[in-house]
Scaffold this motif. Structure first.
Motif, PDB file in Angstrom:
ATOM      1  N   ARG A 194      -2.336 -41.606  54.504  1.00 14.49           N
ATOM      2  CA  ARG A 194      -2.936 -42.454  55.539  1.00 14.49           C
ATOM      3  C   ARG A 194      -3.261 -41.690  56.810  1.00 14.49           C
ATOM      4  O   ARG A 194      -4.073 -42.154  57.621  1.00 14.49           O
ATOM      5  N   MET A 195      -2.658 -40.536  57.008  1.00 14.95           N
ATOM      6  CA  MET A 195      -2.856 -39.793  58.249  1.00 14.95           C
ATOM      7  C   MET A 195      -4.039 -38.839  58.204  1.00 14.95           C
ATOM      8  O   MET A 195      -4.488 -38.360  59.244  1.00 14.95           O
ATOM      9  N   ALA A 196      -4.585 -38.548  57.033  1.00  9.61           N
ATOM     10  CA  ALA A 196      -5.629 -37.529  56.915  1.00  9.61           C
ATOM     11  C   ALA A 196      -6.862 -37.851  57.764  1.00  9.61           C
ATOM     12  O   ALA A 196      -7.339 -37.003  58.528  1.00  9.61           O
ATOM     13  N   THR A 197      -7.398 -39.059  57.649  1.00  7.52           N
ATOM     14  CA  THR A 197      -8.612 -39.420  58.386  1.00  7.52           C
ATOM     15  C   THR A 197      -8.395 -39.457  59.894  1.00  7.52           C
ATOM     16  O   THR A 197      -9.188 -38.877  60.649  1.00  7.52           O
ATOM     17  N   PRO A 198      -7.332 -40.131  60.401  1.00 13.32           N
ATOM     18  CA  PRO A 198      -7.101 -40.107  61.853  1.00 13.32           C
ATOM     19  C   PRO A 198      -6.894 -38.704  62.411  1.00 13.32           C
ATOM     20  O   PRO A 198      -7.362 -38.393  63.510  1.00 13.32           O
ATOM     21  N   LEU A 199      -6.207 -37.853  61.659  1.00  9.21           N
ATOM     22  CA  LEU A 199      -5.978 -36.488  62.126  1.00  9.21           C
ATOM     23  C   LEU A 199      -7.286 -35.708  62.218  1.00  9.21           C
ATOM     24  O   LEU A 199      -7.504 -34.948  63.164  1.00  9.21           O
ATOM     25  N   GLU A 200      -8.168 -35.888  61.255  1.00  7.83           N
ATOM     26  CA  GLU A 200      -9.458 -35.194  61.274  1.00  7.83           C
ATOM     27  C   GLU A 200     -10.295 -35.660  62.464  1.00  7.83           C
ATOM     28  O   GLU A 200     -10.950 -34.846  63.129  1.00  7.83           O
ATOM     29  N   SER A 201     -10.263 -36.956  62.760  1.00 14.46           N
ATOM     30  CA  SER A 201     -11.005 -37.485  63.911  1.00 14.46           C
ATOM     31  C   SER A 201     -10.450 -36.927  65.219  1.00 14.46           C
ATOM     32  O   SER A 201     -11.212 -36.545  66.115  1.00 14.46           O
ATOM     33  N   LEU A 202      -9.129 -36.883  65.319  1.00 11.47           N
ATOM     34  CA  LEU A 202      -8.491 -36.352  66.532  1.00 11.47           C
ATOM     35  C   LEU A 202      -8.807 -34.873  66.700  1.00 11.47           C
ATOM     36  O   LEU A 202      -9.087 -34.408  67.811  1.00 11.47           O
ATOM     37  N   ARG A 203      -8.792 -34.117  65.596  1.00 11.91           N
ATOM     38  CA  ARG A 203      -9.105 -32.695  65.654  1.00 11.91           C
ATOM     39  C   ARG A 203     -10.507 -32.482  66.195  1.00 11.91           C
ATOM     40  O   ARG A 203     -10.747 -31.615  67.050  1.00 11.91           O
ATOM     41  N   GLY A 204     -11.452 -33.268  65.697  1.00 10.22           N
ATOM     42  CA  GLY A 204     -12.833 -33.129  66.152  1.00 10.22           C
ATOM     43  C   GLY A 204     -12.990 -33.410  67.633  1.00 10.22           C
ATOM     44  O   GLY A 204     -13.683 -32.669  68.351  1.00 10.22           O
ATOM     45  N   TRP A 205     -12.341 -34.465  68.122  1.00 11.11           N
ATOM     46  CA  TRP A 205     -12.446 -34.818  69.543  1.00 11.11           C
ATOM     47  C   TRP A 205     -11.827 -33.735  70.410  1.00 11.11           C
ATOM     48  O   TRP A 205     -12.404 -33.333  71.426  1.00 11.11           O
ATOM     49  N   LEU A 206     -10.647 -33.253  70.027  1.00 12.91           N
ATOM     50  CA  LEU A 206      -9.975 -32.214  70.809  1.00 12.91           C
ATOM     51  C   LEU A 206     -10.779 -30.914  70.814  1.00 12.91           C
ATOM     52  O   LEU A 206     -10.834 -30.219  71.832  1.00 12.91           O
ATOM     53  N   THR A 207     -11.395 -30.592  69.690  1.00 16.21           N
ATOM     54  CA  THR A 207     -12.209 -29.373  69.613  1.00 16.21           C
ATOM     55  C   THR A 207     -13.386 -29.441  70.575  1.00 16.21           C
ATOM     56  O   THR A 207     -13.692 -28.483  71.287  1.00 16.21           O
ATOM     57  N   ARG A 208     -14.039 -30.606  70.615  1.00 17.88           N
ATOM     58  CA  ARG A 208     -15.203 -30.770  71.487  1.00 17.88           C
ATOM     59  C   ARG A 208     -14.825 -30.776  72.961  1.00 17.88           C
ATOM     60  O   ARG A 208     -15.601 -30.349  73.821  1.00 17.88           O
ATOM     61  N   ASN A 209     -13.661 -31.288  73.292  1.00 19.36           N
ATOM     62  CA  ASN A 209     -13.292 -31.502  74.694  1.00 19.36           C
ATOM     63  C   ASN A 209     -12.153 -30.610  75.180  1.00 19.36           C
ATOM     64  O   ASN A 209     -11.580 -30.866  76.245  1.00 19.36           O
TER      65      ASN A 209
END
Length: 224
Positions: free
Chosen positions: A184-199
């Motif tokens: 269940r954590m795979a998708t939320p973690l990928e979204s968080l990674r993307g946001w942190l990478t951009r910002n």
């Protein structure tokens, strides 16, 4: 005790919100050896935070200061210097923001995370916590606050524990959550990674600016 905890809280938050260690932890959680490397990374991260704050707390406890209500000029100068260094890092981070439409450039070592072992994850976590300049400066500032402003050993221990728990929380939470519910954590973690990478650069610049101003203010207060 309340004063010293108040001093270490913003510094602990500065370490906790630092995007690079969080991104590294997430990449490990999305890697083939997720459990081993992420747990190793978390252990190294916590140990690095502990070592940085405790070492400088012990060193600063030997500063020749007077009573608790008296001015503490040496501690004040150290805090002001650390605050200025944090402001300089804030300017550097702000200038390193990627231009619009250009993908952010992440550290090259992140490409090797998929092949990392638990031992290398541990070493990486320790380095990011205790050697990385941004986190080290906040560890030094927290150590100086604990060593010079804590009224007794008990208050010092409590302040260090508060600092470590808060600073390590943003790496600990996703690792523990993943171990409890990996699928269940795979998708939320990928979204968080993307946001942190951009910002990443923007978040760190604002964070370092705020903390630098706070540390300078605490340093100036030591002169009165």
């Amino acid at each position: 005790m309340g004063q010293v905890i108040g001093e270490v809280l913003p510094l602990a938050l500065g370490v906790a919100i630092s995007p690079i260690p969080i991104i590294a932890a997430i990449l490990m959680l999305l890697s083939p050896k997720a459990r081993g490397t992420s747990v190793g990374f978390l252990m190294g991260w916590v140990l690095g935070i502990v070592v940085a704050v405790v070492v400088f707390a012990l060193l600063s406890s030997f500063l020749p200061e007077s009573g608790s209500d008296a001015p503490k000029p040496i501690s004040g100068v150290i805090k002001i210097v650390l605050g200025i260094a944090l402001l300089a890092l804030a300017v550097r981070q702000w200038r390193s923001r990627p231009k619009e439409g250009i993908a952010p450039v992440l550290p090259k070592w992140m490409a090797a995370i998929d092949s990392m072992t638990a031992g290398r994850g541990f070493a990486l976590g320790f380095v990011l916590a205790a050697v990385n300049p941004k986190n080290l400066l906040m560890g030094v500032a927290a150590g100086v606050a604990v060593g010079s402003d804590a009224p007794n050993a008990g208050a010092s221990v409590v302040a260090v524990v508060v600092y470590v728990v808060i600073a390590a929380s943003t790496v600990a939470v996703p690792v523990i959550a993943y171990l409890a519910a990996a699928q269940r954590m795979a998708t939320p973690l990928e979204s968080l990674r993307g946001w942190l990478t951009r910002n990443n650069s923007t978040v760190m610049a604002v964070l370092l600016l705020i903390i630098g101003v706070v540390v300078i203010g605490k340093g100036l207060a030591n002169f009165s």
